[in-house]
Design an enzyme around this catalytic site. Structure first.
Site, PDB file in Angstrom:
ATOM      1  N   LEU A  12      17.788  60.207 -19.989  1.00  0.00           N
ATOM      2  CA  LEU A  12      18.398  60.265 -21.312  1.00  0.00           C
ATOM      3  C   LEU A  12      17.406  61.030 -22.189  1.00  0.00           C
ATOM      4  O   LEU A  12      16.246  60.628 -22.330  1.00  0.00           O
ATOM      5  CB  LEU A  12      18.600  58.837 -21.841  1.00  0.00           C
ATOM      6  CG  LEU A  12      19.011  58.690 -23.294  1.00  0.00           C
ATOM      7  CD1 LEU A  12      20.362  59.330 -23.561  1.00  0.00           C
ATOM      8  CD2 LEU A  12      19.066  57.222 -23.681  1.00  0.00           C
TER       9      LEU A  12
ATOM     10  N   GLU B  51       1.387  12.134 -34.879  1.00  0.00           N
ATOM     11  CA  GLU B  51       2.778  12.095 -34.427  1.00  0.00           C
ATOM     12  C   GLU B  51       3.787  11.641 -35.491  1.00  0.00           C
ATOM     13  O   GLU B  51       4.891  12.189 -35.565  1.00  0.00           O
ATOM     14  CB  GLU B  51       2.893  11.171 -33.204  1.00  0.00           C
ATOM     15  CG  GLU B  51       2.212  11.764 -31.989  1.00  0.00           C
ATOM     16  CD  GLU B  51       2.071  10.761 -30.868  1.00  0.00           C
ATOM     17  OE1 GLU B  51       2.808  10.861 -29.891  1.00  0.00           O
ATOM     18  OE2 GLU B  51       1.200   9.870 -30.996  1.00  0.00           O
TER      19      GLU B  51
ATOM     20  N   GLY C 180      -1.164   9.254 -28.661  1.00  0.00           N
ATOM     21  CA  GLY C 180      -0.807   8.083 -29.457  1.00  0.00           C
ATOM     22  C   GLY C 180      -1.339   8.148 -30.870  1.00  0.00           C
ATOM     23  O   GLY C 180      -1.332   7.160 -31.597  1.00  0.00           O
TER      24      GLY C 180
ATOM     25  N   CYS D 288       1.512  24.696 -33.196  1.00  0.00           N
ATOM     26  CA  CYS D 288       0.736  23.622 -33.816  1.00  0.00           C
ATOM     27  C   CYS D 288       0.820  23.576 -35.333  1.00  0.00           C
ATOM     28  O   CYS D 288       0.957  22.507 -35.913  1.00  0.00           O
ATOM     29  CB  CYS D 288      -0.737  23.769 -33.471  1.00  0.00           C
ATOM     30  SG  CYS D 288      -1.122  23.831 -31.741  1.00  0.00           S
TER      31      CYS D 288
END
Ligand SMILES: Cc1cc2nc3c(=O)[nH]c(=O)nc-3n(C[C@H](O)[C@H](O)[C@H](O)COP(=O)(O)OP(=O)(O)OC[C@H]3O[C@@H](n4cnc5c(N)ncnc54)[C@H](O)[C@@H]3O)c2cc1C
Ligand code: FES
Ligand code: FES
EC number: 1.2.3.7
Length: 1339
Positions: free
Chosen positions: A390, A1266, A1089, A163
């Site tokens: 290992l 937007e 929108g 964000c």
């Protein structure tokens, strides 16, 4: 030490004791914290170590040294049993609303560094750990930290945030550093007050006293499924014990982030090897450095850094810092990494660099005891057996450095003129790590200056390449042999390169094979290239390295006073709660009793008949209660998963699945883990006989007329007469093509819902959705009940970006269906992989255009055909054409004809993703402008300017949306941006830079954006309670965009008009905006929108007007009665006494003049491209954006920066790819790369233009959610400019052979490293050498 039978640990100071025999050893720490404790700040974002949402601070006490070691770990990979004796601190443990917040929480809030808040607790813990460790040994000056600004910048480098764009987070962290002046940091709420929240470095106790006495070893290891041996002999006895047992050795357990199937495997015994001294030793002697295999990568880095004099070790340490992220390195061991590479061919960095350092390993096998062999040999051996261990790794000493060369890490002279060089390389999408490399390499070479042969001779060298898609790191032996004894020259390098290209060949199926091979050439050239001159020792031939610039920023913001507190940059509501992790998201709601959990089963075939669904041999795993399919939908209900704007869509595939990723069923089990695991075990029997081939491309869809209808009012409208426009053109470009892929939302909180059956066939559903009203309708339709039987509640959403509009509906519907069938609560938290595969994302599209223009670049006509891949269902796809066209019309095209076909394909349905259609439309416009500029050989900026609208042409293209002439601020922004960014001067500087740098090219680009938005009918309710506190209901959902904050400001302003002595800040404190509840406020529609904040604010304002109207007479009456001033509380009390209705519901209804408007912004970005690797660094971005009179400039600034960075992801990084069956394959944080803090602009300046009075707007404000995303195209355009410079340079090297160099090229989106490199020339090194050789011959 006494032994014990239980695990004892602390979380936030609270003691936990768990009986070891009752714990499933595969339980992760996050599972425990989220399901068994109240500490929900620990979020699940990926479950694979790739996001940082889950990180906690782990503190260990050393009873001998009596000190506490504190470090971050990813709780999604840490096993619960491994934290015995440890203390865990989560974000709410640092501080919270009850005991007071920590300064970190307060500063995150004050720097406006949180939006949806889902990543924020993880960020807080990362910052805390950085501060704690900086201030541990040397207490800092009062109120500040020893953490330097540079360290602060790296503190959150592994944490993802979708964000904020990271800049404010970094500033919040930097604010603690003593070497930073707050004036130099970004916009915050502290500057005006003149002080920062107090930082006390000793405030949090990370290790409670009581736990110190409980650090004991566990009882006899053999009794439990989890053992922690403390010696090799104990380990051996455990491994030898009951030979048939399946045993898993565990160190950090981080490998399960990559090999996720490992999490699901059942083992008889887990053996934790981290308490065995031999495996944690560090031994340094003249032979070298020996590191126990269970040493963590972080510890290894620290150890190697202590060997300051050996530059090779420092180089290895620096390379190791790019492995994963700090919180992974803190537990990931070197042994674990090597074993992953040895057994499973993991693309390891460690093995590559260690082979080049001639490291050896010590192995303990069950049969043959201990053996020492070189790492290179070890990797060639068959996969190490499960019970072999290992033990350690030794990096041999290659002597102490006495002379450092100009280029390489280490120079040792064994004789006067002999030097040992060592260097490591890595090319990965993220510079600071947290991304696997496309290729890594490490080279060592012994070279000497040879006067007689007039050059530098390679006596011996070792060249290792890894991570490029082969089983193991590989030595380029033929090249090594060839170079031995050679004097380095261009000719020798050319031959070496040609041998290398035959040797470093990725295995079939590896992505970007050409790119990876070309990187091998690049690295070899970088290593040896400078040795072609014997002046190399003086550093004479080296191009200046890119300075590691710190992040910086500037913001110019005007806080409007007219409607105060509207217009003030106040801190976001709930920001501190988000930072502390107390903010409640859907999955944080405690599970009701009897709760079940669901997981989706989806199709992996693009078109197939579903013959059966079930488990192998009908063996239903324990804990699974059922698999729900469309057949289980109750009578009267429908198989409906989305009821949106256009056609409804199925919840589950019926007899035939029509795309990969389509939901087929919902498996219900006792826990989320079980459900997820069991869903993977489900076998679907498919059959394709008699079915047509699936449609997997837009071209096929057009051929088969597989198209969705677009309602006439949503079709793109032509503007002007295209025939005339084209005939007026002096030049034409015909049939040019552009294409886009998709983009995934990458909200940090995946899709989630909780459904609880209620009396009388009712259903309560908590949904993380942007569209509760539609979720509500979908559930009612699916269950076949009246809508009043359903209630959907949404408090907040952990990131939406459009993905929680349509795609949240089937998730909630499936939970409701299962809850209705089983009559028990059902919830789901969709795992990241399923979310990525089923949610669709942005629309891919293909564009063909013809453009006509004059010689001065003025475009006269544009004809476009767009094929849009909508996927399987309509979703919101018919809305796309208007979005594309709206954003495209930022320029005056003369005449525009526009044809969009919305293609129905057998791929997952695409949906709205932040700025849907607009981002592509805006870019299409830029790509056309760039093409015209290239064609005419005129500067792109000039062509843009020539084609910017006048107000008249704007009106012609946008009709009423254009508003009044004074509202058209784009030309003003265009000029202002040039001024404040010094654009024209910098264009010249970029030219100078490019003229003097061969391997780095810069580009700068200024891009405008126009974005049309519309307002919708929006209801609201404001109620005043008897104590004067105010509750506000709006349909808008808080998805991180600051909606609640703006609404609160509006309510404070509007009710403040009563004027009864209460300041707006006092009123603000009385207001609470509450969760959306679909039965309380109907007609809520969708949050999306960009206008929901405005519309919700306006709805609240109208309600407040109603209240004010009722309150004013009461106030007058009260004043008359008391003769004195009236306070808010007394006014409300009086209103209650008079039984005045203190709740007003109303609705905001936009009309033709207020319903639509245009937003404007301009950005200029400057980038530097490394043409050898394809890496892009964004040096600087300046944005100017018209927010009208911003309702809250702090919130809008966050929206602008965050949107821009998300756009950056689309243009530069994020590839959302499918396989040939249409199944998404980039389905994890390993393969899908969103921007991180190291990929944002180094300098990021934003000015919010406070444009004048907009009478038709809500208190003159404009949208910000937007539109700024479109401005990220400026980065892509700048990269294209830089690549063009690289191409021009190649042209000059082409010895008059200019074939194949196309300067009018289109650069694909996203311009990832492989793409950029490909366009700069995969063979750029070879071209350069050829040219150089040719030049020398001609001298
Ligand atoms: C998000 C993320 C990003 C990463 N990025 C990179 C990267 O860019 N480059 C890179 O090189 N690596 C990367 N890694 C890999 C990381 O380095 C390894 O996951 C880690 O080192 C493994 O160590 P571990 O202690 O967690 O091993 P574990 O997970 O505990 O063990 C791994 C395997 O080895 C076995 N094992 C462990 N120790 C021993 C031993 N001493 N003897 C025998 N068997 C043993 C275990 O049984 C298991 O099978 C990344 C990992 C993550 C999670
Ligand atoms: S959830 Fe653990 S790192 Fe993403
Ligand atoms: S605030 Fe960071 S992901 Fe939303």
């Amino acid at each position: 030490m006494k032994s014990k039978t239980s695990l004892v640990f602390a979380v936030n100071g609270e003691r936990f004791e768990l009986d070891l025999s009752s714990i499933d050893p595969s339980t992760t720490l996050i599972d425990f914290l989220r399901s068994k404790t109240p500490f929900k700040s620990v979020k699940l974002g990926c479950g694979e170590g790739g996001c940082g949402a889950c990180i906690v601070l782990l503190s260990k006490y050393d009873p001998i040294l009596k000190n506490v070691d504190d470090f971050t770990v990813s709780s999604c990979l840490t096993l619960l049993c491994s934290i015995d004796g440890c203390s865990i601190t989560t974000s709410e443990g640092l501080g919270n609303s009850r005991v007071g917040f920590h300064a970190i929480h307060e500063r995150i809030a004050g720097f406006h560094a949180t939006q949806c808040g889902f990543c924020t607790p993880g960020m807080s813990v990362s910052m805390f750990s950085a501060l704690l460790n900086a201030d541990k040994t040397h207490p800092p000056r009062s109120g500040v930290s020893n953490l330097t600004a540079a360290e602060a910048e790296k503190a959150v480098s592994g944490n993802l945030c979708r964000c904020t764009g990271y800049r404010p987070l970094v500033d919040a962290c930097k604010s603690f550093s003593a070497d930073v002046d707050i004036e130099d940091l970004g916009f915050n709420s502290f500057c005006s007050k003149g002080e920062l929240p107090c930082y006390d470095h000793s405030q949090v106790c990370t290790f409670p006293e009581f736990l110190k006495n409980e650090v004991k070893s566990l009882d006899d290891s053999r009794k439990y499924k989890w053992s922690s041996p403390v010696s090799i002999s104990e380990l051996q006895s455990l491994l030898g014990f009951e030979s048939g047992m399946s045993v898993k050795l565990v160190a950090g357990n981080t490998s399960t982030g990559y090999y996720k199937e490992e999490k699901e495997k059942k083992y008889d015994r887990f053996v934790d090897i981290r308490h065995i001294p031999e495996l944690t030793l560090v031994r340094r002697d003249e032979k070298g450095v020996e590191l126990g295999a269970a040493i963590t990568i972080s510890k290894a880095i620290e150890t190697l850094r202590e060997e300051e004099s050996v530059l090779m070790l420092a180089k290895i340490a620096s390379h190791m810092e790019k492995i994963a992220s700090r919180f992974v390195r803190n537990t990931a061991t070197i042994g674990g990494n090597i074993i992953m590479a040895q057994r499973k061919h993991f693309p390891s960095d460690l093995t590559t660099i260690l082979i080049a350092s001639k490291a050896t390993v010590k192995i303990m096998s069950t049969g043959s005891g201990q053996e020492q062999l070189t790492l290179e040999e070890f990797l060639q051996h068959p996969p190490l057996e499960a019970k072999s261990v290992l033990l350690s790794l030794t990096i041999p000493s290659q002597g102490r450095s006495s002379r450092a060369g100009p280029e390489h890490s280490e120079m040792k002279h064994s004789s006067m003129d002999t030097h040992l060089l060592f260097e490591t390389y890595r090319a990965a999408p993220r510079p600071l790590g947290n991304a696997l490399a496309f290729l890594n390499a490490a080279f060592s070479a012994e070279v000497s200056l040879n006067e007689t042969r007039d050059g530098v001779v390679v006596n011996d060298c070792l060249l290792v390449f890894g991570a490029y898609g082969t089983r193991h790191a590989h030595r380029a032996r033929k090249v090594e042999d060839f170079l031995a004894g050679k004097v380095i020259s261009d000719e020798v390098l050319m031959e070496a390169i040609s041998l290398l290209k035959d040797e470093i060949v990725p295995d079939k199926g590896t992505s970007n094979p050409g790119y990876r091979s070309s990187l091998a050439v690049t690295f070899l050239f970088e290593f040896f290239g400078s040795l072609t001159t014997k002046n190399w020792l003086k550093g004479g031939c080296k191009e200046s390295l890119k300075p590691e610039a710190m992040l910086s920023s500037a913001q110019q913001i005007v806080e409007n006073q007219e409607y105060s507190p509207v217009g003030k940059g106040i801190v976001k509501t709930g920001a501190k709660l988000q930072a502390s992790g107390e903010a409640v998201y859907v999955d944080d709601i405690p599970s009701p009793e009897n709760c079940l959990y669901g997981a989706f089963i989806y199709s992996t075939m693009s078109l197939a008949r579903i013959k059966s669904i079930g488990f192998k041999e009908n063996r239903v795993p324990e804990g699974v209660l059922g698999i729900i399919t469309y057949k289980d939908i109750p009578k009267g209900g429908q198989n409906v998963g989305t009821k949106g704007f256009f056609a409804s869509d199925l919840l589950f595939a019926e007899e035939v699945t029509h795309c990969s990723g389509q939901l087929i069923a919902f498996l219900v089990a006792d826990s989320q883990n079980l459900a997820d695991i069991a869903a993977k075990l489900v076998v679907i029997d498919y059959d394709t006989e008699g079915l047509e081939d699936p449609i997997l491309s837009v071209e096929e869809a057009v051929k088969k007329s597989s198209l969705f209808e677009i309602p006439p009012f949503l079709r793109g409208k032509p503007v002007g007469d295209i025939t005339k426009g084209m005939s007026e053109a002096e030049h034409k470009i015909l049939g040019s093509k552009i294409s886009f892929g998709s983009q995934y939302f990458f909200y940090m909180e995946t899709q989630t819902a909780l459904a609880v059956p209620d009396e009388d066939n009712c259903m309560l559903v908590y949904s993380s959705t942007q569209a509760p009203e539609y979720v509500h309708r979908t559930i009612a339709g699916c269950l076949g009940v009246p809508e009043h039987n359903v209630r959907v509640i949404t408090r907040r959403v952990g990131g939406g970006f459009g993905g929680k509009v349509m795609k949240s509906m089937p998730v909630a519907a499936a939970c409701a269906l299962a809850a209705s069938i089983m009559q028990r609560p059902v919830r789901t938290y969709v795992n990241r992989k399923t979310d990525m595969i089923t949610s669709g994302g942005r629309h891919p599209m293909k564009i063909t255009y013809s453009v006509g223009f004059k010689s001065n670049g003025k475009i006269t006509g544009l004809d476009l055909e767009i094929l849009l891949d909508a996927g399987l269902s309509e979703d919101v796809s018919p809305l796309m054409p208007s979005g594309i066209q709206g954003a495209m019309m930022k320029y005056d095209w003369g005449a525009l004809s526009f044809d969009v076909k919305v293609c129905k394909t057998n791929t997952v349905s695409r949906t709205s993703v932040r700025a849907p259609g607009d981002v592509q439309g805006s870019y299409i416009a830029e790509a056309i402008i760039e093409k015209v500029a290239s064609y005419l050989s005129i500067g792109v900026d000039e062509i843009r300017k020539v084609n910017l609208h006048t107000y008249e042409s704007l009106r012609l293209f946008h009709n009423n949306k254009a508003g009044e002439p004074t509202e058209y601020t784009l030309p003003l922004l265009w000029d202002k941006l040039a001024e404040f960014s010094g654009f024209h001067q910098r264009v010249k500087l970029v030219e100078e830079f490019n003229a003097s740098n061969r391997w780095r090219k810069r580009g700068i680009s200024r891009v405008p954006a126009v974005y049309a938005v519309s307002m919708r009918l929006t209801p609201g309710r404001v109620s005043v309670l008897s104590d004067g506190s105010i509750v506000v209901e709006v349909p808008g959902i808080e998805i991180g965009q600051g909606l609640w904050t703006k609404v609160k400001q509006m309510v404070a302003f509007s009710l403040g008009l009563v004027q009864c002595g209460t300041t707006s800040d006092e009123l603000l404190d009385k207001i609470r905006v509450i969760q959306a509840d679909t039965l309380s406020l109907v007609q809520g529609s969708v949050t999306g929108g960009s206008t929901t904040s405005e519309a919700s604010s306006e709805a609240a304002r109208i309600c407040c007007d109603g209240l004010v109207e009722r309150l004013l007479p009461v106030k007058t009456g009260l004043m008359e009665k008391t003769g004195g001033p009236v306070t808010w509380d007394s006014l409300i009390s009086q209103a209650y006494q008079q039984s005045i209705n203190m709740s007003v519901s109303n609705v905001y209804t936009p009309d033709i003049s207020t319903g639509y408007y245009l937003n404007y912004g301009v950005a200029a970005s400057e980038v530097e491209v490394n043409i050898l690797t394809g890496e892009t660094t964004i040096l600087r971005t300046d944005i100017i954006y018209d927010c009208g009179k911003s309702l809250n400039p702090a919130v809008d600034l966050g929206q602008i920066e965050g949107a821009f960075v998300q756009g950056l992801g689309f243009f530069m990084l994020e590839e959302y790819l499918m396989n040939s069956d249409g199944l998404i394959v980039t389905d994890s944080t390993w393969t899908y790369k969103i921007p991180t803090v190291d990929t944002i602009p180094r300098q990021f300046n934003v000015e919010i233009l406070n444009s004048g009075h907009h009478k038709n707007r809500v208190l003159s404000s404009k949208a910000s959610g937007e539109p700024p995303l479109l401005l990220a195209a400026s980065v892509h355009c700048a990269v294209r400019a830089a690549v063009k410079e690289a191409k021009k340079q190649i042209q000059t090297w082409s010895n008059n052979n200019q074939q194949g160099i196309d300067l009018t090229f289109d650069l694909p989106v996203p311009a990832t490293m492989p793409v950029v490199k490909e366009f700069c020339g995969l063979d750029v090194v070879e071209k350069y050498l050829e040219w150089n050789i040719h030049q020398k011959k001609n001298i």
